[in-house]
Design an enzyme around this catalytic site. Structure first.
Site, PDB file in Angstrom:
ATOM      1  N   SER A 135       0.856  -1.191   0.000  1.00 54.77           N
ATOM      2  CA  SER A 135       0.000   0.000   0.000  1.00 54.77           C
ATOM      3  C   SER A 135       0.887   1.234   0.000  1.00 54.77           C
ATOM      4  CB  SER A 135      -0.900   0.006   1.242  1.00 54.77           C
ATOM      5  OG  SER A 135      -1.530   1.268   1.409  1.00 54.77           O
ATOM      6  N   TYR A 166      -2.350  -0.748  10.188  1.00 54.93           N
ATOM      7  CA  TYR A 166      -2.400  -1.098   8.762  1.00 54.93           C
ATOM      8  C   TYR A 166      -1.149  -0.599   8.049  1.00 54.93           C
ATOM      9  CZ  TYR A 166      -3.968  -1.253   3.908  1.00 54.93           C
ATOM     10  OH  TYR A 166      -4.057  -1.501   2.562  1.00 54.93           O
TER      11      TYR A 166
END
Length: 249
Positions: free
Chosen positions: A141, A155
């Protein structure tokens, strides 16, 4: 090199299902696994109906069941006669502000996105080493480039770990025979991003997946997708003090 037989984890929805559709359109054979096997069966019926010349094998897999990962990968490889590319895509986006008392949510994110990814990586490398070649793709990501305060802290940390694993492996296999690619998506429409506040930076699933697949096919070492606006935004993100990075999450 054409990687004909492609295994994708977390393939029942979102980016995983999108990549499956894109590779099927290219005539590739697919090994798809996820927890929701009913969705995999629906996706298999869709793809084989639209592209009757491809083979699609599906299997139920919870990547947090570490003992099952090598078993399911081997089962799918047997069905297709081998695997040429493995895309480590399965992940979750849940999380809570650190210190809020919801350790279970952050623990689940780290375990699924990083620990389970490591198990998949180890399994893939063993398979490719035995086969003599292969392409390992890690879906990370853009948030793996910088810590962010708030609910995405765990995350971002998990994806930073995934990107670091990929960087280490690119050094390990710089001369082959295994190729390693890390894809760092920005906000692409999916179930995971449905509740995101960054809708202004969101691209539709088809556009985002197309750019992901193009980067994967080039076997680029690392790719930020979509390139615009995320390549300059990631450069900015790395320079910002942590207290100013929350809007990106």
């Amino acid at each position: 090199m054409t990687r004909q037989r492609i295994l994708i984890t977390g393939a029942s929805s979102g980016l995983g299902a999108g990549m499956a559709r894109a590779f099927a359109a290219k005539g590739r054979d697919l090994a798809l696994c996820a927890r929701r096997v009913d969705r995999l069966d629906e996706l298999k019926a869709e793809l084989t109906g639209r592209y009757p010349n491809i083979r699609v094998a599906v299997a139920a897999l919870d990547v947090n069941d570490h003992e099952q990962v090598p078993k399911v990968f081997a089962q799918l490889a047997d069905e297709l006669g081998g695997i040429d590319r493995i895309i480590v895509n399965a992940g979750i986006g849940k999380g809570a502000r650190l210190g809020s008392g919801k350790v279970w949510a952050n623990k689940a994110t780290i375990e699924t996105n990083l620990v389970a990814a490591l198990v998949q990586v180890e399994t893939a490398l063993e398979m490719f080493t035995e086969a003599g070649s292969g392409h390992l793709v890690l879906i990370s990501s853009v948030l793996g480039n910088k810590g962010v305060p708030g609910v995405k802290a765990a995350y971002a940390a998990s994806k930073a770990g995934v990107s670091s694993l990929g960087e280490s492996l690119r050094g390990e296999y710089a001369s082959g025979p295994i190729k390693v690619t890390v894809i760092e998506p920005g906000y692409i429409e999916s179930e995971m991003t449905a509740k995101s506040n960054s809708t202004m930076l969101m691209v539709d699933n088809e556009t985002g997946v197309r750019q992901m697949v193009n980067a994967i096919e080039r076997e680029t070492g690392r790719a930020i997708v979509p390139g615009w606006p995320w390549i300059p935004l990631v450069a900015l993100l790395r320079l910002l003090p942590p207290r100013f990075t929350k809007p990106f999450a």
